[in-house]
Scaffold this active site. Structure first.
Site, PDB file in Angstrom:
ATOM      1  N   ARG A 190      -1.942  19.051   1.505  1.00  0.00           N
ATOM      2  CA  ARG A 190      -3.094  18.522   0.223  1.00  0.00           C
ATOM      3  C   ARG A 190      -2.228  17.965  -0.896  1.00  0.00           C
ATOM      4  O   ARG A 190      -2.997  17.093  -1.355  1.00  0.00           O
ATOM      5  CB  ARG A 190      -3.864  19.774  -0.016  1.00  0.00           C
ATOM      6  CG  ARG A 190      -4.759  19.926  -1.253  1.00  0.00           C
ATOM      7  CD  ARG A 190      -5.634  20.878  -1.348  1.00  0.00           C
ATOM      8  NE  ARG A 190      -5.282  22.258  -0.946  1.00  0.00           N
ATOM      9  CZ  ARG A 190      -4.683  22.961  -1.677  1.00  0.00           C
ATOM     10  NH1 ARG A 190      -4.405  22.545  -3.029  1.00  0.00           N
ATOM     11  NH2 ARG A 190      -4.230  24.294  -1.461  1.00  0.00           N
TER      12      ARG A 190
ATOM     13  N   TYR B 149     -25.494   3.299 -10.043  1.00  0.00           N
ATOM     14  CA  TYR B 149     -25.729   3.667  -8.569  1.00  0.00           C
ATOM     15  C   TYR B 149     -26.591   4.965  -8.518  1.00  0.00           C
ATOM     16  O   TYR B 149     -25.891   5.856  -9.107  1.00  0.00           O
ATOM     17  CB  TYR B 149     -24.091   3.872  -7.827  1.00  0.00           C
ATOM     18  CG  TYR B 149     -24.259   4.397  -6.491  1.00  0.00           C
ATOM     19  CD1 TYR B 149     -24.770   3.591  -5.409  1.00  0.00           C
ATOM     20  CD2 TYR B 149     -23.686   5.308  -5.879  1.00  0.00           C
ATOM     21  CE1 TYR B 149     -24.547   3.957  -4.018  1.00  0.00           C
ATOM     22  CE2 TYR B 149     -23.396   5.913  -4.858  1.00  0.00           C
ATOM     23  CZ  TYR B 149     -24.159   5.254  -3.865  1.00  0.00           C
ATOM     24  OH  TYR B 149     -23.917   5.635  -2.358  1.00  0.00           O
TER      25      TYR B 149
ATOM     26  N   ASP C 116     -17.642   1.655 -12.328  1.00  0.00           N
ATOM     27  CA  ASP C 116     -17.600   1.796 -10.876  1.00  0.00           C
ATOM     28  C   ASP C 116     -17.455   0.280 -10.350  1.00  0.00           C
ATOM     29  O   ASP C 116     -18.287  -0.558 -10.659  1.00  0.00           O
ATOM     30  CB  ASP C 116     -19.128   2.183 -10.264  1.00  0.00           C
ATOM     31  CG  ASP C 116     -19.369   2.182  -8.679  1.00  0.00           C
ATOM     32  OD1 ASP C 116     -18.487   1.426  -8.079  1.00  0.00           O
ATOM     33  OD2 ASP C 116     -20.004   3.000  -8.213  1.00  0.00           O
TER      34      ASP C 116
ATOM     35  N   LYS D  10     -16.512   0.823   1.506  1.00  0.00           N
ATOM     36  CA  LYS D  10     -17.038  -0.593   1.658  1.00  0.00           C
ATOM     37  C   LYS D  10     -15.985  -1.558   1.958  1.00  0.00           C
ATOM     38  O   LYS D  10     -15.571  -1.528   2.934  1.00  0.00           O
ATOM     39  CB  LYS D  10     -17.767  -0.868  -0.012  1.00  0.00           C
ATOM     40  CG  LYS D  10     -18.719   0.139  -0.211  1.00  0.00           C
ATOM     41  CD  LYS D  10     -20.010   0.338   0.403  1.00  0.00           C
ATOM     42  CE  LYS D  10     -20.950   1.444   0.117  1.00  0.00           C
ATOM     43  NZ  LYS D  10     -21.112   1.628  -1.424  1.00  0.00           N
TER      44      LYS D  10
END
Ligand SMILES: *Cc1c(COP(=O)(O)O)cnc(C)c1O
Length: 394
Positions: free
Chosen positions: A58, A113, A185, A210
């Protein structure tokens, strides 16, 4: 990079070379994909002193390090570190939670968003963080909205449905004078076409799902931080235990190598089709900041060097069933959320359902298009079929 270049290199060259350590990968071009949790220490002394380059799955592996290094290199000198998150939305919520706490106030663009808004209105609210939404065209006028407890301003340009561009440098100047951090963003332009950290942003977010992924097959997000914000970001992500699966990190790094060629093509084809829409009698308005007719064009031209294949249109008033007939007739455009993959997509949307600081009145039904890597002539032929169906239904 296998050797350190002796002259400064350009972004496309960086995309190919960044984060590659061929010593680590025994000479192979790509880093190994480490599926890893436990790491064994040679001795008890090493364990107690945490004497190892890596500590635990992790906390980082050669795979995550290669991706982080590459993303940081692409952001440029102003980037002090990158955090990897399991989705774009997780990148957004982590960036916000890294910098706000109970009793704080934040300013968020009304064009944000939608899931970001939901997060602010539910979880942040429950935690005692107050959100004020602002008009995306506010610029330096945002000064009037600051309160003594305003900790952060969340920007997004252009809005991913309505495509307003924001004056991020002006907003950042005010925010910094008031002691607040600036988040953005940056999924639409990516650091290739909008140098967010150079423009005063402290935490720049990308939905890697994306264009970084680029093939509609991963969920991934990342946050790039300025020197001022990097510790808060890294501490938050480490403390909450967020990490990304190794195969998705590998696919993100693979996608990154071709990001520039894909985005260039998405942007060029998108602009060609946006211009074609501008000439259509059925279309009232095209929302794309790279068009000279767009209200955000001047700002876009000043601050951006490109874009992607995502834009919206408003149709002239027509029955909703005619809009659905248009969408249903399309053979090459899938009907689906998300974007940034190789394929073309369309959705119907209505910002009026959620806006609070501004009135959304586009003048007719709105559709958002993602232009993929197909030949634009085929896409135009498909859209012509759609318009014929719209006419027949309307
Ligand atoms: C899709 C998207 C996100 C969220 O990314 P996920 O990986 O789907 O969580 C965030 N911001 C924008 C602008 C997006 O389009």
């Amino acid at each position: 990079m296998s050797k350190k270049p002796s002259t400064p290199i350009k972004p496309d060259t960086l995309l190919v070379n960044a984060g590659r350590d061929t010593k680590m990968s025994h000479g192979f071009i790509n880093p190994p994909v480490y599926h890893a949790s436990t790491l064994l220490y040679p001795t008890a002394e090493d364990q107690v002193a945490h004497r190892s380059r890596y500590q635990y799955g992790r906390r980082g592996t050669p795979t995550s390090e290669a991706l982080e290094d590459a993303l940081q290199a692409i952001e440029g000198e102003s980037c002090a570190g990158v955090a990897l998150l399991p989705s774009g939305l997780a990148a957004i919520t982590s960036a916000l939670l890294a910098v706000v706490g109970a009793g704080d106030h934040i300013l968020v663009t009304d064009s944000v968003y939608r899931p970001t808004r939901t997060f602010c209105d539910t979880i942040l609210k429950r935690m005692g963080v107050e959100t004020t939404y602002y008009d995306p065209s506010i610029g330096a006028g945002i000064a009037a909205l600051f309160k003594p407890n305003t900790k952060a301003v969340f920007t997004e340009a252009p809005g991913s449905q309505s495509f307003e561009v924001q004056d991020i440098p002006a907003i950042a100047k005010v925010a910094h004078e008031k002691g607040a951090l600036v988040l953005t963003d940056n999924t639409w332009a990516s650091p290739l076409y909008f140098r967010a950290l150079d423009k005063g942003v402290d935490l720049s977010i990308q939905a890697g799902t994306k264009y970084i992924g680029g093939h509609s097959d991963i969920m991934f997000g990342c946050v790039s931080a300025s020197a001022k914000a990097v510790k808060q970001l890294k501490d938050y992500v480490y403390t909450t235990g967020l990490c990304v699966g190794p195969d998705d990190m590998f696919l993100a790094l693979r996608g990154l190598r071709t990001l520039s060629v894909r985005m260039k093509r998405h942007f060029e084809s998108g602009l060609e089709i946006a211009r074609w829409f501008e000439q259509r009698p059925e279309v009232l308005r095209v929302m794309h900041p790279a068009l000279a007719s767009d209200p955000g064009h001047v700002l876009w031209k000043r601050d951006f060097t490109g874009g992607c294949g995502l834009f919206s249109i408003a149709l002239k008033p027509v029955d909703q069933k005619a809009v659905y007939a248009f969408m249903n007739e399309l053979q090459l455009f899938g009907i689906g959320y998300s974007w940034g993959g190789f394929e073309s997509l369309v959705i119907s949307f209505d910002c009026d359902e959620y806006r609070t600081a501004t009135k959304w009145s586009p003048g007719g039904p709105t559709l958002r298009f993602h232009i993929g890597l197909e030949d634009p002539a085929d896409l135009i032929a498909d859209l012509e079929r759609g318009f014929a169906a719209l006419k027949a239904a309307g």
